[in-house]
Design a protein around this motif. Structure first.
Motif, PDB file in Angstrom:
ATOM      1  N   ALA A 333     -68.430  38.701  -5.645  1.00  0.00           N
ATOM      2  CA  ALA A 333     -67.465  39.143  -4.639  1.00  0.00           C
ATOM      3  C   ALA A 333     -68.126  39.860  -3.470  1.00  0.00           C
ATOM      4  O   ALA A 333     -67.496  40.046  -2.423  1.00  0.00           O
ATOM      5  CB  ALA A 333     -66.422  40.050  -5.280  1.00  0.00           C
ATOM      6  N   LYS A 358     -66.164  27.899  -7.709  1.00  0.00           N
ATOM      7  CA  LYS A 358     -66.320  28.249  -9.118  1.00  0.00           C
ATOM      8  C   LYS A 358     -67.116  29.536  -9.297  1.00  0.00           C
ATOM      9  O   LYS A 358     -66.797  30.367 -10.166  1.00  0.00           O
ATOM     10  CB  LYS A 358     -67.005  27.095  -9.853  1.00  0.00           C
ATOM     11  CG  LYS A 358     -67.241  27.347 -11.329  1.00  0.00           C
ATOM     12  CD  LYS A 358     -67.921  26.141 -11.985  1.00  0.00           C
ATOM     13  CE  LYS A 358     -68.170  26.401 -13.460  1.00  0.00           C
ATOM     14  NZ  LYS A 358     -68.857  25.244 -14.115  1.00  0.00           N
ATOM     15  N   GLN A 362     -63.845  33.175  -7.013  1.00  0.00           N
ATOM     16  CA  GLN A 362     -62.901  33.588  -8.045  1.00  0.00           C
ATOM     17  C   GLN A 362     -62.531  35.065  -7.889  1.00  0.00           C
ATOM     18  O   GLN A 362     -63.389  35.924  -7.696  1.00  0.00           O
ATOM     19  CB  GLN A 362     -63.503  33.353  -9.436  1.00  0.00           C
ATOM     20  CG  GLN A 362     -63.841  31.897  -9.731  1.00  0.00           C
ATOM     21  CD  GLN A 362     -62.615  31.018  -9.728  1.00  0.00           C
ATOM     22  OE1 GLN A 362     -61.544  31.406 -10.202  1.00  0.00           O
ATOM     23  NE2 GLN A 362     -62.750  29.819  -9.182  1.00  0.00           N
ATOM     24  N   GLY A 363     -61.229  35.355  -8.004  1.00  0.00           N
ATOM     25  CA  GLY A 363     -60.767  36.740  -8.020  1.00  0.00           C
ATOM     26  C   GLY A 363     -60.930  37.492  -6.716  1.00  0.00           C
ATOM     27  O   GLY A 363     -60.915  38.725  -6.707  1.00  0.00           O
ATOM     28  N   ARG A 364     -61.069  36.793  -5.611  1.00  0.00           N
ATOM     29  CA  ARG A 364     -61.214  37.467  -4.314  1.00  0.00           C
ATOM     30  C   ARG A 364     -59.840  37.889  -3.778  1.00  0.00           C
ATOM     31  O   ARG A 364     -58.849  37.196  -3.951  1.00  0.00           O
ATOM     32  CB  ARG A 364     -61.903  36.549  -3.304  1.00  0.00           C
ATOM     33  CG  ARG A 364     -63.390  36.412  -3.533  1.00  0.00           C
ATOM     34  CD  ARG A 364     -64.026  35.529  -2.482  1.00  0.00           C
ATOM     35  NE  ARG A 364     -65.460  35.483  -2.632  1.00  0.00           N
ATOM     36  CZ  ARG A 364     -66.311  36.245  -1.971  1.00  0.00           C
ATOM     37  NH1 ARG A 364     -65.879  37.104  -1.082  1.00  0.00           N
ATOM     38  NH2 ARG A 364     -67.609  36.140  -2.179  1.00  0.00           N
ATOM     39  N   SER A 365     -59.851  39.008  -3.070  1.00  0.00           N
ATOM     40  CA  SER A 365     -58.626  39.464  -2.426  1.00  0.00           C
ATOM     41  C   SER A 365     -58.445  38.734  -1.106  1.00  0.00           C
ATOM     42  O   SER A 365     -59.385  38.127  -0.574  1.00  0.00           O
ATOM     43  CB  SER A 365     -58.687  40.976  -2.177  1.00  0.00           C
ATOM     44  OG  SER A 365     -59.788  41.300  -1.347  1.00  0.00           O
ATOM     45  N   GLN A 420     -56.145  26.526  -3.397  1.00  0.00           N
ATOM     46  CA  GLN A 420     -56.510  27.183  -4.655  1.00  0.00           C
ATOM     47  C   GLN A 420     -57.800  27.988  -4.550  1.00  0.00           C
ATOM     48  O   GLN A 420     -58.198  28.654  -5.514  1.00  0.00           O
ATOM     49  CB  GLN A 420     -56.674  26.128  -5.755  1.00  0.00           C
ATOM     50  CG  GLN A 420     -55.434  25.275  -5.984  1.00  0.00           C
ATOM     51  CD  GLN A 420     -55.691  24.137  -6.952  1.00  0.00           C
ATOM     52  OE1 GLN A 420     -56.574  24.225  -7.814  1.00  0.00           O
ATOM     53  NE2 GLN A 420     -54.922  23.058  -6.834  1.00  0.00           N
TER      54      GLN A 420
END
Length: 547
Positions: A333, A358, A362-365, A420
């Motif tokens: 991140a 991948k 992932q999981g970024r604001s 996505q």
């Protein structure tokens, strides 16, 4: 009866175990030693003959692709829009640099007779390496005998068709093989500068120059080298390789590299040379070298078996990025931008973006998207010099704290699940914000057609404020009020009067963009290592091409 413990043996075993743990810890620490980029120079399409000119091209979103100039080959004699037409090419565009036939051999101690047989890639490599060292503030005469490594990516040998492969054996002389052998290109560079570190030529096609950077960093971390030159060179001097890529249908018939776009139809070939000068960060700080950026980590791997010899492998791409993150010791991140390989092929783009998503998306604001772009939309695919072109672009973006626009992105590729993924493509010059007061971090990817993948993690260099240094600056400023600074002696020299005039003109342009407080440092460097090669680049006294 309980036997008496052998305390001596127990202590010895404990000491040996602690020693082994210490060695493992030291080895792990050495593997994570950050490497500083202390200098760089380039010759890229669109007149980007310096980092400053390159940044000007990037920030203004300039497309440097043109039709093949007549000085290379007559594209009309080879052109056919049918990709299956034997001996013909359907791509008539490319990214070209000017005056590749120009060289001042005597500056490097090379006779004009020998220079005629030198592949222009060898000539250009000498010039750009020399100026990169000067930009790093290195007194080149003092590098003789030093453990300075040389790692250079070179792939094609178009110039050899004029002598070794001309079909006329009488044209082969004592200089022909030496002038057209790739290993001699890096060997000649080390010889001319007197460098005695590891020296090697690399060819993994598209990832060659970034692999050179990766191996140079490893050499510095191991102590094998104390300074390193790394980069790549690629020139397009004959149509044969382009015809071959047309038969692979890898090139764009439209004349644009539309990376990540729905209309992506292949890449455009490009040429150029880029060199970075590397040193361990702690040594660079101790030596007060200019630190342009920091390489926190890097990794390399291979696709292994995939859908085809030249087909990309998304799993391998994701793995090499993860390995680079691990060596850098940073979280996914934290990486805000990735300079993608981004060839603009219908197959390659979705695979690469999915691999990036991948590992890094992932999981970024929403306020911390992963920005991605590719310089191939500006200057084409420089093949063996592509990785270093991407690296230098990213270093410049970190320095200016701006992300250059990615060109020809009008309709997103429908095979990429954009909704996505927390991924964005900048279509205009975009401010690069800091992340919670942390240094800006970027990734650079380069994936070879040969299957070799490389990823590098870059960090902006933020010099920490030291109280002692701040006090010294305050004291210096106080003294300067009472006693104004003395005049500084600025020295330049050249072998001819025209060269001296040209050098003075180049310095005039250069000094106009520099802060006044840098003048003492510029004067010191100019005196320590006279900037002679500037006069040899671009406008030498003669043109030399064999044939």
């Amino acid at each position: 009866m309980t036997p008496t413990p052998d305390y001596r043996t127990l202590l010895l075993d404990a000491w040996q175990e602690m020693r082994q743990m210490r060695l493992e810890l030291e080895s792990l620490t050495e593997a994570n030693v950050p490497v500083a980029v202390i200098g760089m120079d380039c010759r890229f399409p669109g007149g980007a003959n310096s980092p400053e000119a390159y940044w000007d091209l990037l920030q203004n979103g300039i497309d440097a692709i043109t039709e093949v100039p007549s000085s290379r080959w007559d594209w009309t004699a080879y052109y056919d829009p049918d990709p299956d037409a034997p001996g013909r090419l359907y791509s008539r565009h490319g990214g070209f640099i000017d005056q590749v036939d120009q060289f001042d051999p005597q500056f490097f101690g090379i006779s004009p007779r020998e220079a005629v047989s030198l592949d222009p890639q060898q000539r250009l490599l000498l010039e750009v390496s020399y100026t990169a060292l000067e930009r790093a503030g290195q007194a080149i005469d003092r590098l003789r005998g030093s453990q300075t490594g040389v790692y250079v990516g070179i792939s094609f040998a178009d110039y050899a068709k004029l002598s070794l492969h001309s079909g006329d054996l009488s044209r082969i002389d004592a200089y022909s093989s030496l002038g057209n052998t790739h290993s001699m290109a890096v060997g000649r560079l080390a010889y001319v500068l007197g460098l005695q570190g590891p020296t090697m030529q690399l060819d993994t096609t598209c990832s060659s120059s970034l692999l050179a950077v990766h191996l140079a960093c490893q050499s510095l971390r191991s102590g094998e080298s104390n300074l390193a030159l790394a980069g790549g060179i690629n020139l397009m001097l004959s149509p044969e390789p382009t015809i071959g890529f047309c038969k692979l249908r890898a090139l764009s018939p439209s004349g644009q590299c539309r990376t990540f776009d729905a209309n992506a139809d292949g890449y455009i070939r490009g040429e150029g040379c880029g060199i970075v000068v590397l040193k361990r960060l702690k040594d660079a700080i101790t030596d007060r070298d200019p630190v342009l950026a920091v390489i926190r980590g890097s990794a390399a791997n291979h696709d292994g078996q995939s859908n085809g010899l030249t087909a990309p492998n998304g799993q391998a791409q994701a793995a090499v990025i993860q390995q680079a993150l691990g060596q850098a010791g940073v979280a996914a991140a934290q990486v805000q931008y990735v300079e993608a390989h981004g060839t603009g092929t219908p197959l390659g783009d979705p695979i690469e973006v999915l691999a990036l998503g991948k590992v890094l998306a992932q999981g970024r604001s929403a306020d911390n998207p992963l920005w991605i772009g590719s310089v191939k939309t500006n200057i084409g695919h420089l093949e063996s010099a592509a990785g270093v072109a991407s690296l230098i672009k990213t270093i410049l973006a970190l320095q200016h704290r701006q992300i250059p626009p990615h060109l020809h992105f009008q309709q997103p590729n429908p095979y990429i699940p954009w909704q996505q993924l927390a991924v964005q493509v900048p279509t205009q010059l975009t401010p690069w914000p800091s992340l919670a007061h942390q240094p800006r971090l970027a990734g650079v990817s380069s994936f070879g057609m040969s299957g070799t993948n490389v990823h590098v993690i870059l960090e902006e260099f933020v010099e920490e404020a030291v109280d002692e240094r701040a006090d010294k600056q305050i004291n210096t400023e106080a003294i300067a009020v009472v006693n104004p600074p003395p005049p500084y002696l600025f020295t330049i020299s050249a072998k001819t009067r025209p060269a001296l005039k040209q050098l003075a003109e180049r310095y005039e342009v250069f000094l106009a963009t520099q802060a006044d407080e840098l003048l003492p440092h510029i004067c010191f460097t100019a005196k320590a290592s006279t900037c002679r090669i500037c006069s040899a680049i671009g406008k030498p006294s003669r043109s030399i091409l064999s044939g």
